[in-house]
Design an enzyme around this catalytic site. Structure first.
Site, PDB file in Angstrom:
ATOM      1  CG  HIS A 164      51.313  28.384  27.202  1.00 11.27           C
ATOM      2  ND1 HIS A 164      52.181  27.317  27.133  1.00 11.27           N
ATOM      3  CD2 HIS A 164      51.508  28.932  28.426  1.00 11.27           C
ATOM      4  CE1 HIS A 164      52.853  27.228  28.265  1.00 11.27           C
ATOM      5  NE2 HIS A 164      52.462  28.199  29.056  1.00 11.27           N
ATOM      6  NE  ARG A 174      40.752  33.545  40.788  1.00 10.39           N
ATOM      7  CZ  ARG A 174      40.532  34.614  40.049  1.00 10.39           C
ATOM      8  NH1 ARG A 174      41.350  34.902  39.031  1.00 10.39           N
ATOM      9  NH2 ARG A 174      39.527  35.422  40.308  1.00 10.39           N
ATOM     10  CD  GLU A 190      36.830  32.204  49.797  1.00  8.99           C
ATOM     11  OE1 GLU A 190      36.515  32.332  48.603  1.00  8.99           O
ATOM     12  OE2 GLU A 190      37.885  31.684  50.176  1.00  8.99           O
ATOM     13  CG  ASN A 207      33.172  35.966  42.246  1.00  9.14           C
ATOM     14  OD1 ASN A 207      32.653  37.072  42.176  1.00  9.14           O
ATOM     15  ND2 ASN A 207      34.169  35.608  41.465  1.00  9.14           N
ATOM     16  CG  ASP A 208      33.338  30.921  46.579  1.00 17.31           C
ATOM     17  OD1 ASP A 208      32.468  30.357  45.910  1.00 17.31           O
ATOM     18  OD2 ASP A 208      34.533  30.580  46.568  1.00 17.31           O
ATOM     19  NE  ARG A 244      31.638  31.069  42.815  1.00 18.23           N
ATOM     20  CZ  ARG A 244      32.762  31.084  42.111  1.00 18.23           C
ATOM     21  NH1 ARG A 244      32.791  31.730  40.965  1.00 18.23           N
ATOM     22  NH2 ARG A 244      33.836  30.456  42.526  1.00 18.23           N
ATOM     23  CB  CYS A 304      39.861  39.949  45.189  1.00 20.64           C
ATOM     24  SG  CYS A 304      39.470  38.572  46.269  1.00 20.64           S
TER      25      CYS A 304
END
Length: 556
Positions: A188, A295, A430, A453-454, A464, A501
């Site tokens: 938080h 996510r 991916e 990314n993947d 990565r 994305c």
């Protein structure tokens, strides 16, 4: 010599300044309270004061329209006044002949363990939130040795951790940023720092506490880096960057508030990636036209049992309602690889990134998948919700997932529970296998979302997370661009929308290249939205296409 510390989470921004250590928990209380009744009277008074402060913060945030953020402090106020806590403190004092403060700390430790096991979404918070209760009551009892409002202007706060309440108190811009040893990307405190635009890096580790008062610091919230004693070149380089960032928001305000569009008039949909429901408001404030990647791992991490259907439904519904009809693409659970959860009892694999993760986990644990899908179908009645399947390698996996979604819809219908059965289902591209067979996957999918990314990690055989190899293997290498182009071509022929994305979508130098390849939707960190919109607004489609063609042909 400069020292480089890398954090586990961050809030975007660049800050330069002198370190100011903030260690409010460094007290040592050893005196036993002889009059326990008097000590408990002090304790209950401190509870009331702390709860009032929490509710005042909540009301202040509600007045600003930050409803989700306000709920954090509503929850903290309830925990501060919890009768079980009061009783436990008194019991420990009477049984152990210890001080009030020692009894409180021991009781909070016990409460933290108990709360971690509770499935109630309003009471089960992270350990840092329970620590906020301890800090609030101790502050009400004794005050702080060094109050945040007394810190020097322009300092970079260095602490073990900060409570959400302390993060809110930093919103006046007095300090340049903060760095903490503990914390993570979905805490938080981190989420509030992003909401208030405070540069921060958290989860830096114990070495942070060795940073001396007055040490010159550079804090890069974009990369999660803290530099202690930077050299003159680093300092001046970041100083120029920080100066540019000060004027950039004003210059980019018109772009941020407008839909994404090229200089030649073609629309480009700009969405945001989020990790927690509280970040949906940040996305809107930064000009997001929807959520391209929500996510869901935050619901499953840091606990001893998986979230139930209602807890997930409330989280998904909160984001869908916040976006008021804008698209919200929710990715099903992508645990595995670098994210492990002990209660799932997954096998220890020599190469977990190539093992049970993403949709493979769903096929191993269809009970988890059914619960999550039921929650999503229910939340879809509140707006434009879409489902995204991660780690797809072969078409049969998508077929299986669609059958499971159909089964979940039938189950909800039999029970008379409101839901949407026609939720669009998309596929994450991916893996190289998914890109190569995108034409086959298009028969089962309503849209594609390319996770660069993947995709780069798997196509280039480069971890990565490894600094030794990741820098040498770019997400814009020929191999990756060709896989993207092949995916886009299959999507266009099947008349499917395709989004990128991954990190490359938020890179202003790469975004036009992706558009030139035929991508029409980009989803990125909210902090990158205005920068990318500005760059696209200066780019003609012919320029983007020429750049893409030139890059692809270099290697042909």
């Amino acid at each position: 010599m400069a020292i480089y510390l890398r954090g586990a989470g961050s809030s975007p921004g660049v800050a330069l300044g002198r370190a100011v250590r903030y260690l409010p928990d460094s007290h040592a209380w050893h005196a036993v309270d002889a009059d326990i009744d008097a000590a408990m009277a002090r304790f209950t008074a401190a509870q009331a004061m702390a709860a009032t402060q929490m509710r005042t913060l909540a009301e202040l945030l509600r007045e600003e329209g930050r409803i989700e953020e306000a709920r954090i402090f509503d929850t903290h106020a309830l925990l501060v006044e919890d009768e079980i806590l009061t009783q436990d403190v008194e019991r420990r004092m009477r049984a152990g002949r210890i001080s009030l403060e020692q009894a409180l700390i021991a009781a909070i430790d016990s409460l933290r363990d108990a709360v971690d096991a509770i499935d109630d979404p309003y009471l089960r918070e992270r350990s840092s939130d329970i620590d906020s209760v301890r800090r609030a009551i101790l502050t009400a009892l004794h005050g702080e040795t060094r109050r945040i409002r007394d810190l020097p202007i322009g300092a970079i706060l260095v602490a073990n951790d900060l409570t959400p309440a302390e993060a809110v108190s930093l919103r006046d811009g007095r300090i340049a940023g903060f760095a903490t040893a503990e914390g993570g990307p979905t805490s938080h405190t981190t989420i509030l720092a992003r909401a208030f635009g405070i540069p921060a890096v958290v989860g830096l580790g114990a070495a942070t506490l060795a940073v001396p008062d007055g040490a010159p610091l550079v804090l890069d919230g974009y990369t999660g880096l803290l530099i202690v004693d930077p050299d003159a070149f680093e300092w001046s380089s970041y100083e120029r960057r920080a100066s540019a960032l000060v004027t950039a928001p004003v210059r980019r305000q018109p772009s941020r508030d407008q839909p994404g569009r090229l200089a030649s008039g073609e629309p480009v949909t700009i969405w945001a990636n989020i990790n927690h429901p509280l970040e949906a408001r940040i996305a809107l404030e930064q000009g997001a036209e929807g959520i391209g990647l929500f996510r869901t791992e935050f619901l499953f991490l840091g606990r001893s049992t998986p979230p139930d259907e209602n807890e997930q439904y409330e989280a998904y519904r909160a984001v869908v309602e916040m976006m008021e009809g804008r698209p919200v693409i929710i990715r099903t659970l992508d645990i595995g690889g670098d994210k492990r959860v002990e209660y799932l009892d997954l096998p220890h694999e020599p190469n977990p990134s190539l093992g049970i993760r993403g949709l493979r986990l769903a096929m191993r644990r269809p009970d988890l998948f059914q619960t999550q899908i039921r929650a999503m179908l229910r939340a879809a009645t509140h707006g434009d919700l879409r489902i995204l399947l991660p780690m797809v390698a072969i078409p049969d996996e998508v077929t299986w997932a669609r059958e499971q979604i159909h089964s979940a819809a039938e189950s909800l219908a039999r029970q008379g529970i409101p839901h949407r059965a026609d939720v669009p289902v998309g596929v994450m591209i991916e893996t190289p296998a998914a890109a190569i067979t995108a034409d086959l996957l298009a028969r089962e999918a309503a849209f594609f979302s390319i996770g660069t990314n993947d995709l780069a990690q798997y196509a280039l055989a480069a971890d990565r997370t490894s600094a030794d190899v990741s820098a040498r293997y770019s997400q814009t290498s020929a191999a990756i661009l060709r896989l993207i182009a092949q995916t886009v071509g299959s999507a266009i022929r099947a008349r499917l929308p395709v989004c990128v994305c991954g990190e490359s979508a938020g890179a202003p130098d790469v975004a036009p290249l992706l558009i030139g390849l035929g991508v029409s939707q980009l989803s990125m960190n909210p902090a990158s939205i205005s920068i990318v919109k500005e760059r696209l607004s200066e780019t003609m489609m012919t320029q983007a296409q020429a750049a893409a063609h030139a890059v692809l042909n270099i290697y042909i």
